[in-house]
Each structure stands twice: as C-alpha cells, then as structure tokens.
Design an enzyme around this catalytic site. Structure first.
Site, short mmCIF file in Angstrom:
data_model
loop_
_atom_site.label_atom_id
_atom_site.label_comp_id
_atom_site.label_asym_id
_atom_site.label_seq_id
_atom_site.Cartn_x
_atom_site.Cartn_y
_atom_site.Cartn_z
N HIS A 1 0.85 -1.13 -0.06
CA HIS A 1 -0.03 -0.01 0.12
C HIS A 1 1.05 1.57 0.01
CE1 HIS A 1 -3.19 2.51 2.02
NE2 HIS A 1 -3.41 2.47 0.63
N ASP B 1 8.53 6.29 -20.50
CA ASP B 1 8.97 6.28 -21.90
C ASP B 1 10.54 5.51 -21.83
OD1 ASP B 1 10.56 8.55 -21.19
OD2 ASP B 1 9.08 9.80 -22.11
#
Length: 132
Positions: free
Chosen positions: A20, A28
């Site tokens: 969590h 990219d």
C-alpha cells in the site's frame, strides 16, 4: 513455466512486492533512473513495447489507488494521454505536476518500468492500493 499473466520474472517480482502506497513508474524509453531505484527495462527497440501496452497489462493485476502524470503530457501528447487515462481504474484521483517534479518523485519509487516508447512525457507514477 507460467502460461498467463506477467511472464517477465523481474517485473512479476516487483509487482508482487508492492504494498500500500508504494510507487511504480511506467515510463518512456528516456526517463532517467535515479540512483538506488530498481530499473525494469522492457524496451528492446524503438516503440516496443509501447507505453500503453505495458500500462494496460500492469493495470490488469495492480490495485492502483492514484496516478500522477506530468502536466506536459496534456499538451505534448494529449491523444495518447487520454488513452492512458482510460486504462486506469474509474474514479481514482489523478494528479498533474511539472515533469521536473515528477522526475524528482521517481527517487522514491519501488521501481521504474522502462518501455520502448519514444513519445515524450509518457510517464505515470502509479500509487499502489490495498487489496482489503
């Protein structure tokens, strides 16, 4: 041998280790990797695999609580950005920050997954949710 799911062993391990509020970056081909952050390099030639393809597959398995994008994505590649938003869970908070700040935030990521994407500002920080 797995016959379905994430077959890349390093990526499968990284995803299984997320807890969590951990950050996983889908990036990219050009995003710099900060020292100490794990690099999962999937790119093998320009455009392969595509940013959206990797985001779509990861979202099949990850519980995403929040997403953070660079503001520049809205103007540089708006069509691609809209497609990325459509792959995220409905209703999660989406935040936009300057690309320079996004790069700084990646210093706290569990890992950065590099794609073969050659379109600028196709990076997202996914904040891991909790299964219960």
């Amino acid at each position: 041998m797995l016959k379905t799911g994430i077959l890349h062993p390093q990526l499968a391990r990284v995803m299984a280790e997320l807890r969590h509020m951990d950050m996983l970056v889908i990036a990219d081909a050009g995003l710099p990797i900060p020292k100490g952050v794990e690099r999962v390099d999937l790119g093998w030639k320009p455009g392969c695999p595509k940013y959206l393809e990797v985001l779509e597959e990861i979202e099949k398995y990850l519980i995403t609580e929040k997403a953070i994008f660079a503001k520049e994505a809205l103007s540089v590649s708006p069509e691609l950005h809209e497609k990325a938003l459509a792959l995220l869970p409905t209703g999660i908070p989406v935040e936009y920050i300057p690309h320079k700040e996004l790069k700084k935030m990646t210093e706290e990521a569990k890992a950065i997954v590099l794609t073969g994407e050659f379109t600028g500002y196709t990076n997202v920080i996914l904040i891991s949710g909790c299964a219960y």
